[in-house]
Design a protein around this motif. Structure first.
Motif, PDB file in Angstrom:
ATOM      1  N   PHE A 164       0.827  -1.209   0.000  1.00 17.41           N
ATOM      2  CA  PHE A 164       0.000   0.000   0.000  1.00 17.41           C
ATOM      3  C   PHE A 164       0.864   1.262   0.000  1.00 17.41           C
ATOM      4  CE2 PHE A 164      -2.819   3.101   2.103  1.00 17.41           C
ATOM      5  CZ  PHE A 164      -3.955   2.967   1.317  1.00 17.41           C
ATOM      6  N   ASP A 165       0.598   2.144  -0.954  1.00 14.96           N
ATOM      7  CA  ASP A 165       1.366   3.393  -1.093  1.00 14.96           C
ATOM      8  C   ASP A 165       0.412   4.482  -1.559  1.00 14.96           C
ATOM      9  OD1 ASP A 165       3.416   5.303  -1.421  1.00 14.96           O
ATOM     10  OD2 ASP A 165       3.735   4.679  -3.498  1.00 14.96           O
ATOM     11  N   ALA A 197       9.505  -2.609  -3.133  1.00 18.31           N
ATOM     12  CA  ALA A 197       9.241  -4.053  -3.187  1.00 18.31           C
ATOM     13  C   ALA A 197       8.992  -4.514  -4.616  1.00 18.31           C
ATOM     14  CB  ALA A 197       8.042  -4.391  -2.297  1.00 18.31           C
ATOM     15  N   HIS A 198       8.440  -3.666  -5.444  1.00 19.54           N
ATOM     16  CA  HIS A 198       8.264  -3.969  -6.858  1.00 19.54           C
ATOM     17  C   HIS A 198       8.177  -2.656  -7.626  1.00 19.54           C
ATOM     18  CE1 HIS A 198       3.993  -2.793  -6.984  1.00 19.54           C
ATOM     19  NE2 HIS A 198       3.851  -3.418  -5.830  1.00 19.54           N
ATOM     20  N   PRO A 199       8.549  -2.645  -8.889  1.00 21.78           N
ATOM     21  CA  PRO A 199       8.461  -1.417  -9.686  1.00 21.78           C
ATOM     22  C   PRO A 199       7.007  -1.053  -9.960  1.00 21.78           C
ATOM     23  CG  PRO A 199       9.056  -3.262 -11.080  1.00 21.78           C
ATOM     24  CD  PRO A 199       9.074  -3.783  -9.673  1.00 21.78           C
ATOM     25  N   ASP A 211      -0.146   0.659  -9.690  1.00 19.83           N
ATOM     26  CA  ASP A 211       0.191  -0.159  -8.523  1.00 19.83           C
ATOM     27  C   ASP A 211       1.667   0.029  -8.204  1.00 19.83           C
ATOM     28  OD1 ASP A 211       0.316  -2.028  -6.506  1.00 19.83           O
ATOM     29  OD2 ASP A 211       0.253  -3.769  -7.855  1.00 19.83           O
ATOM     30  N   THR A 212       1.950   0.729  -7.115  1.00 17.67           N
ATOM     31  CA  THR A 212       3.337   0.984  -6.731  1.00 17.67           C
ATOM     32  C   THR A 212       3.614   0.389  -5.353  1.00 17.67           C
ATOM     33  OG1 THR A 212       2.911   3.101  -5.627  1.00 17.67           O
ATOM     34  CG2 THR A 212       3.268   3.148  -8.009  1.00 17.67           C
ATOM     35  N   ALA A 213       4.791   0.629  -4.845  1.00 17.67           N
ATOM     36  CA  ALA A 213       5.183   0.203  -3.505  1.00 17.67           C
ATOM     37  C   ALA A 213       5.911   1.365  -2.847  1.00 17.67           C
ATOM     38  CB  ALA A 213       6.081  -1.025  -3.567  1.00 17.67           C
ATOM     39  N   PRO A 214       5.789   1.526  -1.542  1.00 18.71           N
ATOM     40  CA  PRO A 214       6.478   2.639  -0.883  1.00 18.71           C
ATOM     41  C   PRO A 214       7.989   2.489  -0.986  1.00 18.71           C
ATOM     42  CG  PRO A 214       5.557   1.131   0.745  1.00 18.71           C
ATOM     43  CD  PRO A 214       5.028   0.691  -0.589  1.00 18.71           C
ATOM     44  N   LYS A 215       8.671   3.619  -1.029  1.00 19.35           N
ATOM     45  CA  LYS A 215      10.135   3.608  -1.102  1.00 19.35           C
ATOM     46  C   LYS A 215      10.734   3.526   0.294  1.00 19.35           C
ATOM     47  CE  LYS A 215      10.590   6.218  -5.418  1.00 19.35           C
ATOM     48  NZ  LYS A 215      11.154   7.425  -6.062  1.00 19.35           N
ATOM     49  N   ASP A 216      11.782   2.733   0.424  1.00 19.62           N
ATOM     50  CA  ASP A 216      12.521   2.685   1.677  1.00 19.62           C
ATOM     51  C   ASP A 216      13.150   4.058   1.910  1.00 19.62           C
ATOM     52  OD1 ASP A 216      15.198   2.361   3.212  1.00 19.62           O
ATOM     53  OD2 ASP A 216      14.149   0.468   3.596  1.00 19.62           O
ATOM     54  N   PRO A 217      12.929   4.688   3.060  1.00 20.94           N
ATOM     55  CA  PRO A 217      13.425   6.056   3.271  1.00 20.94           C
ATOM     56  C   PRO A 217      14.943   6.181   3.215  1.00 20.94           C
ATOM     57  CG  PRO A 217      12.554   5.101   5.316  1.00 20.94           C
ATOM     58  CD  PRO A 217      12.166   4.180   4.214  1.00 20.94           C
ATOM     59  N   GLU A 218      15.664   5.100   3.445  1.00 20.58           N
ATOM     60  CA  GLU A 218      17.128   5.157   3.429  1.00 20.58           C
ATOM     61  C   GLU A 218      17.703   4.784   2.072  1.00 20.58           C
ATOM     62  OE1 GLU A 218      18.745   2.877   6.602  1.00 20.58           O
ATOM     63  OE2 GLU A 218      17.774   4.070   8.181  1.00 20.58           O
TER      64      GLU A 218
END
Length: 407
Positions: free
Chosen positions: A254-255, A379-381, A367-374
Motif C-alpha cells: 500500500f502506497d 518491493a516492486h516497480p 500499482d506501486t510500492a512505498p520507497k525505503d526512506p534510506e
C-alpha cells in the motif's frame, strides 16, 4: 680581401645576434611549466587500459597521426613525469581525451542488427491508428540515425547505445503487440436497478447487476495480462444522472499518501478513469483517485498530430461524488475500495442520457510500492494496468473502449 673578411664577419655577428634574440623570444613565449593534475592521471590510466584493446578497424583514423612514440610522450606528461607549457598540456589533454572517447565507443552487436532488421520489416505495416503516439516522439531523421547505429554504421557511447536499444526495442515490441489489433470490443453496462449510495460500501443491491471487469492488461503489452498483478476489479452502472464506478483492489504494498487536489496522484497507488464522451470533439476527462481521499480532475483536449494534448487542471468536475475505504488485516492495509459517481451533465457533448447512448473510456490502475526512506528501494516497480489493451500511454484515445448504456 680584408674588406670582404670584415663584411663577412659583420654578417655572421648580426645573424648570431638575431638567433640569440629569437631563442630568447621563443623561450619567453613558452611560459612556466605545468604538471599533471589528478584528472590528468586518471585520463592517462584509462588510456593505458584501453589503448591495447582499441578497435583499430573502426577508429584507425583517430590515431593515424599520433605515433606510439608521441602517445608515450603524452602519457608521461599526463602522469606527471615531466611538465609542459600551458598551451601544450591543454592540447595533450584535448587530444588524448578525444581519443579516449573514440576508444570507448560502442558498436552494434548481431542482436542490434537483428533488432534494426525487425524494425525495418514491421515499420511500414504498423497499425497507425493505435500506434500514432508511439512514433510521434521520433521524427524520421532521428529514427534513421538510430537504425544506422544499430546496423553498425557508426559508434556511440554506452549510454547512448542503451537508450537507442530501449527506444527502438520498445517500438518493435509495440508493433508486434498491435499487429492485427482492431480495437477493444464494445462494453455494454447495465442501468442501476435501484438507488446507489456513494459511501465505499458496495453492499448496495444495485451492484449485483454489474458484471465485474477482472481481466487487466499491462501497458504496451497488447492482450497479454499481467500475471503477477494483485486482484483488481471494476464494476460500472448508470442511471439518468450519474455514471457509477466501483473499484476494488488487493494491495499488500500500500502506497497512498494524501496529495493536494490535481497533484501527481499517478506517482502512487491510484485508480484512474478516462472518459471521452465524443471522439468527434476529442474532449475527455482524466479522473484520478487514491485511498487517502486525493482527487485529480483534469479536462483534456486531444491533439492528434503531436504527443499528448492540452490539459486544463483549472477545470473541476462539479457534482462528482467520491468515497474510499482502506481494507485492513491485523492492523495493516491489504487493499482498498472506491465508489465514484460522475454526473453526465459534466461530460461535454455527451447528448441524451438513454439506453443506446455511447461514450469511450479507459480504466487504469497504478500499482506501486512505498520507497525505503534510506535506500529508496521498492518491493516492486510501478505496474501500469489497463482495462483494455493500450499502446503508448493512457492518453492514447484510439485505444479507448466504446461503452453503450444498456437497459
Amino acid at each position: 680581401m680584408m674588406a670582404f673578411t670584415s663584411v663577412r664577419s659583420g654578417l655572421l655577428t648580426s645573424v648570431g645576434l638575431w638567433l640569440a634574440l629569437g631563442f630568447l623570444v621563443v623561450g619567453g613565449c613558452a611560459g612556466p611549466q605545468e604538471f599533471a593534475t589528478e584528472a590528468d592521471q586518471q585520463l592517462a590510466a584509462e588510456y593505458r587500459e584501453l589503448y591495447p584493446t582499441r578497435n583499430m578497424a573502426r577508429i584507425g583514423d583517430a590515431f593515424s597521426h599520433t605515433s606510439d612514440k608521441d602517445v608515450e610522450n603524452y602519457l608521461r606528461i599526463l602522469e606527471g613525469k615531466k611538465g609542459a607549457d600551458a598551451g601544450r598540456i591543454d592540447y595533450i589533454r584535448w587530444r588524448m581525451g578525444e581519443q579516449l572517447k573514440q576508444m570507448k565507443l560502442v558498436f552494434a552487436t548481431d542482436a542490434d542488427k537483428q533488432l534494426a532488421a525487425e524494425f525495418r520489416q514491421l515499420h511500414p505495416t504498423r497499425n497507425r491508428a493505435f500506434l500514432r503516439e508511439t512514433f510521434n516522439s521520433l521524427d524520421a531523421r532521428t529514427t534513421e540515425t538510430f537504425l544506422g547505429i544499430l546496423e553498425g554504421k557508426e559508434g556511440v557511447n554506452e549510454g547512448g547505445m542503451g537508450y537507442i536499444r530501449g527506444v527502438i526495442g520498445g517500438q518493435v515490441a509495440q508493433m508486434k503487440a498491435a499487429a492485427g489489433y482492431t480495437g477493444p470490443e464494445t462494453l455494454t453496462i447495465a442501468r442501476a436497478p435501484s438507488k446507489i449510495t456513494v459511501d465505499a460500501d458496495l453492499s448496495d443491491e444495485a451492484w449485483q447487476a454489474a458484471t465485474p471487469i477482472t481481466t487487466w492488461y499491462t501497458l504496451n503489452k497488447g492482450a497479454t495480462p499481467e500475471t503477477d498483478m494483485q486482484k483488481t476489479s471494476l464494476r460500472i452502472l448508470w442511471d439518468e444522472e450519474y455514471l457509477y464506478f466501483a473499484f476494488e483492489a488487493d494491495d499488500v504494498t500500500f502506497d497512498s499518501p494524501f496529495i493536494e487536489r490535481d497533484g501527481p496522484i499517478y506517482n502512487h497507488d491510484c485508480f484512474e478513469v478516462f472518459i471521452l464522451p465524443s471522439k468527434r470533439w476529442n474532449l475527455y476527462w482524466e479522473l484520478e483517485f487514491n485511498a487517502a481521499g486525493s482527487i485529480m480532475d483534469n479536462l483534456c483536449y486531444k491533439v492528434l498530430d503531436r504527443w499528448g494534448g492540452d490539459a486544463r487542471f483549472a477545470e473541476t468536475m462539479e457534482g462528482m461524488q467520491f468515497a474510499w475505504r482502506v481494507v485492513e488485516k491485523d492492523g495493516k492495509p491489504v487493499g482498498y475500495v472506491m465508489e465514484i459517481a460522475v454526473p453526465f451533465r459534466e461530460l461535454p457533448a455527451f447528448g441524451e442520457v438513454k439506453p443506446g447512448a455511447t461514450f469511450h473510456m479507459l480504466a487504469c490502475r497504478v500499482d506501486t510500492a512505498p520507497k525505503d526512506p534510506e535506500t529508496g528501494a521498492q518491493a516492486h516497480p510501478m505496474r501500469l494496468l489497463t482495462s483494455v489493451p493500450t499502446f503508448a500511454w493512457f492518453h492514447n484515445i484510439a485505444c479507448y473502449q466504446p461503452v453503450v448504456l444498456g437497459e
